[in-house]
Design a protein around this motif. Structure first.
Motif, PDB file in Angstrom:
ATOM      1  N   ILE A  62       0.838  -1.205   0.000  1.00 18.18           N
ATOM      2  CA  ILE A  62       0.000   0.000   0.000  1.00 18.18           C
ATOM      3  C   ILE A  62       0.869   1.250   0.000  1.00 18.18           C
ATOM      4  O   ILE A  62       0.612   2.213  -0.739  1.00 18.18           O
ATOM      5  N   ALA A  63       1.920   1.239   0.838  1.00 14.72           N
ATOM      6  CA  ALA A  63       2.829   2.386   0.897  1.00 14.72           C
ATOM      7  C   ALA A  63       3.535   2.581  -0.443  1.00 14.72           C
ATOM      8  O   ALA A  63       3.708   3.721  -0.902  1.00 14.72           O
ATOM      9  N   LYS A  64       3.906   1.485  -1.070  1.00 11.19           N
ATOM     10  CA  LYS A  64       4.577   1.560  -2.371  1.00 11.19           C
ATOM     11  C   LYS A  64       3.648   2.144  -3.434  1.00 11.19           C
ATOM     12  O   LYS A  64       4.056   2.983  -4.252  1.00 11.19           O
ATOM     13  N   GLN A  65       2.387   1.721  -3.427  1.00 15.26           N
ATOM     14  CA  GLN A  65       1.419   2.230  -4.394  1.00 15.26           C
ATOM     15  C   GLN A  65       1.156   3.721  -4.183  1.00 15.26           C
ATOM     16  O   GLN A  65       1.053   4.482  -5.148  1.00 15.26           O
ATOM     17  N   LYS A  66       1.038   4.149  -2.922  1.00 13.90           N
ATOM     18  CA  LYS A  66       0.818   5.563  -2.636  1.00 13.90           C
ATOM     19  C   LYS A  66       2.007   6.410  -3.068  1.00 13.90           C
ATOM     20  O   LYS A  66       1.842   7.505  -3.610  1.00 13.90           O
ATOM     21  N   PHE A  67       3.206   5.891  -2.854  1.00 11.41           N
ATOM     22  CA  PHE A  67       4.411   6.627  -3.259  1.00 11.41           C
ATOM     23  C   PHE A  67       4.467   6.753  -4.784  1.00 11.41           C
ATOM     24  O   PHE A  67       4.795   7.822  -5.324  1.00 11.41           O
ATOM     25  N   GLN A  68       4.141   5.668  -5.489  1.00 11.72           N
ATOM     26  CA  GLN A  68       4.150   5.704  -6.958  1.00 11.72           C
ATOM     27  C   GLN A  68       3.082   6.656  -7.494  1.00 11.72           C
ATOM     28  O   GLN A  68       3.304   7.368  -8.478  1.00 11.72           O
ATOM     29  N   LYS A  69       1.934   6.708  -6.829  1.00  3.48           N
ATOM     30  CA  LYS A  69       0.868   7.605  -7.262  1.00  3.48           C
ATOM     31  C   LYS A  69       1.285   9.061  -7.102  1.00  3.48           C
ATOM     32  O   LYS A  69       1.007   9.900  -7.952  1.00  3.48           O
TER      33      LYS A  69
END
Length: 337
Positions: free
Chosen positions: A325-332
């Motif tokens: 989830i943290a990785k997806q938020k950072f990529q977004k």
């Protein structure tokens, strides 16, 4: 204590509070003005009285918190720095931890009720639509009926499963008063703030000046290297981000609340750096305990041992999912930039 004295003139009457008994106060009237020595108005007296009642060393809850700390020191014979850490862990473990487990239990029960609530809402909606067609119910009547019946059904479900949402907040109502009382007790014990009428209160527990450790040998002085305040800020931010990493997209209100607590955590760093190390040590220990508590209560095995029901949103690999989830938020965020 202050004595109340009522002064009446031709225009008005006024209540003042005097440090002398009323029988010894002399009132003169030079130039048409009344002068009362050693007096203050009722507002100032009430403010000082409220402060002294809640936060001075003789206040019952503050005095009790101080007694708990001193009793632990007398029983264990630990130096004061270790006593503060041990007392914090003991109090959090025996008082707030059970409430934290109960909070997770209530949240799990509420989540398990969601399918039943949705199913009832669908049946009720069909019933209302049928009444609109057969008995010509108006839109207003339909909405009122739906809200009343839905509220009644949800209340009955809360009663049946004994999981009213208010019980989720019991933890904060226990943890916050304890945190305040212990903080002010350590403040008074270390002589951090002046006493009554601006006079220096002095260090109530002189042993605190010599029973520190490592880089803070004197617990009555601020942390010279800001190590404890920085640890406090980091642990508080980790707790906040820990709760923010949820699979469900947060609402606008939830995002604002998260941002507020992030700012508050950052603001706590310079505040803790200006206070005695005894207070920042307590705050840091309490925050790290809270972080550890949240981490443990994410493990499914720990939740089963604590009697927390299994829900559909519970993950077998919570930390792997949080990382994703943290990785997806950072990529977004990087894509937006």
């Amino acid at each position: 204590m202050f004595s109340r004295l009522i002064i009446t003139t031709s225009r008005s009457s006024r209540v003042v509070f005097c440090s002398k008994p009323w029988s010894t106060v002399t009132v003169t009237q030079p130039g048409g003005f009344l002068h009362v020595p050693h007096c203050q108005n009722s507002t100032e007296a009430s403010k000082q009285s409220l402060y002294e009642t809640l936060f001075n060393k003789d206040s019952p809850p503050i005095a009790f918190a101080q007694q708990v700390l001193e009793t632990g020191h007398d029983i264990t014979h630990l130096p004061w720095w270790a006593n503060i850490v041990a007392t914090t862990v003991a109090l959090r473990g025996t008082i707030t931890l059970p409430f934290a487990v109960y909070q997770q239990y209530i949240m799990a029960k509420l989540e398990l009720l969601q399918p039943e609530m949705k199913a009832y809402a669908m049946r009720l909606k069909k019933y209302v639509v049928d009444k609109q067609k057969t008995q010509n119910w108006t839109e207003r009547r339909s909405k009122i009926f739906f809200k009343i019946q839905m509220k009644r059904a949800i209340t009955n479900l809360y009663i049946r499963d004994n999981c009213h949402p208010f019980k989720r907040d019991l933890l904060i109502w226990v943890q916050l008063p304890m945190w305040i009382c212990l903080s002010f007790a350590l403040r008074n014990m270390s002589g951090a703030f002046p006493g009554k009428q601006g006079q220096e209160m002095g260090v109530l527990v002189p042993a605190m000046q010599t029973e520190g450790t490592l880089w803070f040998p004197d617990l009555t002085q601020a942390d010279p290297y800001w190590i404890l305040p920085l640890l406090l800020g980091i642990s508080n931010l980790l707790v906040i981000e820990f709760h923010a990493l949820r699979p469900v997209e947060p609402t606008k209100f939830q995002r604002r609340v998260t941002m507020f607590f992030r700012c508050l955590s950052v603001a706590m760093v310079p505040l803790a750096a200006s206070l005695p190390t005894a207070m920042s040590l307590y705050w840091t220990t309490s925050s790290i305990f809270g972080l550890t508590q949240n981490i443990l209560l994410k493990f499914p095995k720990v939740r089963r041992v604590c009697g927390i029901p299994k829900t559909s949103h519970e993950s077998r690999t919570p930390y792997k999912d949080m990382y994703q989830i943290a990785k997806q938020k950072f990529q977004k965020k990087t894509r937006k930039e």
